[in-house]
Design an enzyme around this catalytic site. Structure first.
Site, PDB file in Angstrom:
ATOM      1  N   HIS A  44      45.477  22.626  34.562  1.00  0.00           N
ATOM      2  CA  HIS A  44      45.887  23.752  35.416  1.00  0.00           C
ATOM      3  C   HIS A  44      44.759  24.259  36.311  1.00  0.00           C
ATOM      4  O   HIS A  44      44.915  24.259  37.540  1.00  0.00           O
ATOM      5  CB  HIS A  44      46.483  24.866  34.543  1.00  0.00           C
ATOM      6  N   GLU A  70      40.840  35.568  30.344  1.00  0.00           N
ATOM      7  CA  GLU A  70      42.079  35.997  29.709  1.00  0.00           C
ATOM      8  C   GLU A  70      42.449  35.107  28.516  1.00  0.00           C
ATOM      9  O   GLU A  70      42.948  35.601  27.511  1.00  0.00           O
ATOM     10  CB  GLU A  70      43.199  35.988  30.749  1.00  0.00           C
ATOM     11  N   ASP A  71      42.225  33.807  28.660  1.00  0.00           N
ATOM     12  CA  ASP A  71      42.792  32.886  27.671  1.00  0.00           C
ATOM     13  C   ASP A  71      41.791  32.235  26.720  1.00  0.00           C
ATOM     14  O   ASP A  71      42.181  31.447  25.865  1.00  0.00           O
ATOM     15  CB  ASP A  71      43.553  31.755  28.396  1.00  0.00           C
ATOM     16  N   ASP A 116      71.846  24.942  64.058  1.00  0.00           N
ATOM     17  CA  ASP A 116      70.432  25.088  64.382  1.00  0.00           C
ATOM     18  C   ASP A 116      69.569  25.068  63.137  1.00  0.00           C
ATOM     19  O   ASP A 116      68.691  25.895  62.966  1.00  0.00           O
ATOM     20  CB  ASP A 116      70.180  26.337  65.236  1.00  0.00           C
TER      21      ASP A 116
HETATM   22 MN    MN Z   1      46.375  30.263  35.850  1.00  0.00          MN
END
Ligand code: MN
Length: 716
Positions: free
Chosen positions: A48, A76-77, A259
């Site tokens: 990621h 955060e993780d 269109d």
């Molecule tokens: Mn992320």
């Protein structure tokens, strides 16, 4: 899965010679702390941040941003903390990473869709560095690409959030490719059936349509070439979500949207735009008689272009936009304003200018050779004038910079403001003068019956709070002034022997209010309390006699009013419509029943009766005339003066009086003038007469007296 070498290659390609060391180190750190973590897809978590870094490299961001992208989830993780990041990568990287972390903690899921605009602004305001947002967009884009691994319910939530917040931000920043991909992916998860339907339909004739684009471009190019106008011609498919929006907004079937391909002609000069428009209109019939001229009348966001829809070569609706290079550039830079315009909001110029600048920055960052200069330019305050705070229920409110909890309280409700005794910010009690910051969660503590303080006016920032506090103070002041004013008036009234409570409700009071220009008694009394009017002034107005400026009708009415009240002194005359009125008779003409008469309303004297022929009556103000008639039923008598011309002889007066009393009339007074040369005398007799018939008899009787030559009734 993208590899770090791919990322490094991309950077090197866009920014040859860039210092890749920090990216390398960030990669190693990220790999270490994320080690063992896996994505829902089953891939190692590291995939990621690597993908995010790749997207940032595609956006041509600098190595510091890409390093921050690799580290964006570590705080955060993972077990890594901010201090560690600062030590290894420096404060700049930390600043960006913690900015991303802060944004990640925002919970948008319970915010109503109508607040999307606030959220977007708040989002931007919280990021004091544009790179934080760019990383957040790359992060979201990769998450959307891998959304299929989430649970159904979560997918819809994330997709909705993407459509509401992230796609518009990408659009505002002018990063169209991200915006379009975010929109189409979110569309796919939110409305899978509609998405598939449109996708299949577009696909069915894709080759045909590409062929069509080529043909039309060729035709346009020929026309332009024939007129010696160099130009650039673009033809593009609209994206699925754009097609869906158009179908929905205009209530059209897919087949009716011809269109879905839009053409754009880019020329050199403004006159060429109109020239090109003329060419297109002569080649193809315009559908709308009025084409849209955003050159003559630019949109509020300064967007300029000519828009027309023509009936194309294959009898299809064909959308053509014509603009100059310069306008095309502005259109792209001004994307932010364009976006808010579409959402029905007026574009804030300073905001759109800023976004134009950001757009410029994104487009031209390769021009920055000095990394410090670049840094200087990316540290910006996007919304310097606003702060965004949360209510305890998670709603967002925007306030001007410097606003306090009191402003917030008044924004919630006037009563909450009035009764505000304290505030908790992020769970802690704070002084009421504390300035709120974006992201603060504000909880107002109220107490029933508590009232605002005048001092609050010095610390509030919003118009609403200021005006509500002022209003409250004014109301309080007025109440105090009324009670003071009442006291003062009562005193003055007593002095003048007036009963305050009765007078204040009397009809006369209406006139006093009008005289001072007030509608309510309270206002007048309050002004006495304020000291603007003295109680004596009120009393004077209340007892004032007929004001000279009063109207004729009201004067008349008042006179009649008074006259009515006076005791009736005489009978014999009926004044039309009025009973019991004081009636007097003109001395000048001495009318008696039988004479035709008229009435004249006098000031305070009732009605004076004159003979119609009376010269005085004729000269009087005709407005004051009133119709009168004799009352036949009374036996009153009236004075009439007669002049009698006769020879001056002995016994004359006795003969005259005998004659008069024989007819049953009384003599009220007698005067005489003697003319010796002629031996004549004029005798003036005032007699009391019942009516004209009675008078005739009296006159006839006098005429029968010896040596009387002439009898005459005297009047003017
Ligand atoms: Mn992320």
């Amino acid at each position: 899965m993208i590899r770090i070498s791919d990322v490094l290659d991309k950077i090197d390609e866009h920014t040859p010679g860039a210092d890749l060391d920090i990216v390398d180190r960030a990669y190693i750190f990220s790999a270490r702390v994320h080690d063992g973590q896996v994505r829902l897809s089953g891939e190692p978590y590291l995939s990621h941040p690597l993908e995010v870094a790749g997207l940032l490299a595609d956006m041509r961001l600098d190595p510091v941003s890409i390093a921050a992208g690799l580290l964006h989830d570590v705080v955060e993780d993972t077990h890594a903390d901010e201090k560690e990041i600062e030590e290894i990568f420096g404060s700049e990287v930390l600043h960006i990473v913690s900015g991303v972390t802060k944004l990640s903690k925002l919970n948008f899921s319970n915010a109503a869709a109508r607040q999307a605009e606030s959220i977007r602004k708040m989002f931007l305001a919280m990021a004091d560095d544009i790179r934080v947002i760019l990383i957040k967009l790359a992060d979201r884009l990769h998450n959307m690409r891998t959304l299929s691994f989430h649970k159904e319910s979560k997918r819809k939530n994330i997709a909705a959030e993407t459509l509401d917040i992230y796609a518009p931000i990408a659009s505002r920043l002018g990063i169209y490719w991200i915006k379009l991909e975010l929109e189409d992916t979110a569309f796919m998860y939110l409305m899978p059936e509609e998405y598939e339907r449109i996708k299949n339909k577009v696909k069915t004739d894709k080759d045909q349509r590409d062929d069509y684009i080529e043909k039309v471009r060729h035709m346009i190019a020929e026309e332009m070439k024939a007129s010696h106008m160099p130009c650039q011609i673009l033809g593009r498919h609209k994206h699925y979500y754009s097609i869906y929006k158009k179908m929905k907004e205009q209530n059209l079937d897919f087949e009716d949207i011809y269109d879905i391909i839009a053409f754009r002609i880019i020329v050199d000069t403004t006159p060429q735009c109109y020239e090109a428009l003329g060419l297109m209109h002569s080649r193809w019939k315009p559908i709308d008689i009025k084409f849209k001229d955003y050159i003559g009348r630019p949109k509020p966001n300064m967007y300029q272009s000519l828009h027309t829809t023509v009936m194309g070569h294959f009898n299809e609706r064909m959308e053509i936009q014509i603009r100059t290079q310069e306008m095309d550039k502005v259109a792209k830079s001004g994307i932010a304003a364009h976006w808010s315009y579409k959402e029905g909001k007026s574009a804030n110029e300073s905001v759109s200018e800023k976004f134009a600048w950001i757009q410029n920055l994104i487009e031209n960052q390769e021009n920055f050779t000095d990394p410090d200069e670049f840094m200087e330019n990316v540290r910006i305050d996007l919304f310097p004038d606003d702060v965004y705070v949360f209510t305890p229920t998670g709603e967002i409110r925007s306030l001007p910079k410097g606003a306090t909890p009191i402003d917030f309280a008044y924004m919630i409700h006037s009563e909450v403001g009035h009764q505000c005794t304290g505030a908790k910010v992020n769970g802690r009690m704070v002084p009421l003068k504390r300035k709120l910051k974006t992201g603060d969660c504000v909880d107002i503590i109220t107490l029933k019956g508590h009232s605002p303080s005048k001092d609050w006016l010095n610390i509030v920032k919003t118009v609403k709070a200021t005006s509500r506090i002022r209003q409250w103070i004014k109301t309080q002041d007025k109440e105090r002034s009324i009670s003071l004013g009442r006291e003062m008036c009562e005193k003055e009234f007593r002095k003048n022997k007036l009963n305050y409570n009765r007078m204040i409700k009397s009809p006369e009071m209406e006139n006093v209010l009008a005289a001072f220009g007030f509608k309510k008694t309270d206002d007048l009394i309050a002004n006495v309390g304020y000291g603007k009017i003295t109680p004596l002034q009120v009393v004077k107005k209340l007892v004032a006699k007929d004001a000279p400026e009063e109207s004729h009708e009201s004067i008349l009415e008042k006179i009649l009013e008074k006259v009515r009240k006076k005791k009736k002194e005489r009978t014999g005359v009926i004044v039309k419509g009025l009973d019991d009125i004081l009636v007097k008779f003109g001395k000048c003409c001495q009318p008696v029943p039988g004479d035709s008469i008229t009435g004249y309303i006098t000031r305070g004297q009732g009605v004076t009766i004159h003979k119609k022929r009376c010269i005085n009556a004729k000269n009087m103000n005709q407005d004051r005339r009133i119709e009168v008639s004799w009352n036949e039923d009374t036996n009153a008598s009236y004075p009439v003066t007669l002049s009698v011309l006769s020879n001056d002889r002995m016994g004359l007066l006795a003969d005259l009086t005998t004659s008069i009393s024989n007819i049953g009339a009384n003599i009220l007074s007698v005067n005489s003038e003697t003319y010796q040369e002629e031996n004549t005398v004029k005798t003036f007799l005032t007699v009391s007469v019942e009516n004209t018939a009675h008078l005739k008899k009296i006159v006839a009787g006098i005429k029968r007296v010896k040596q009387v030559h002439r009898v005459k009734r005297i009047y003017n």
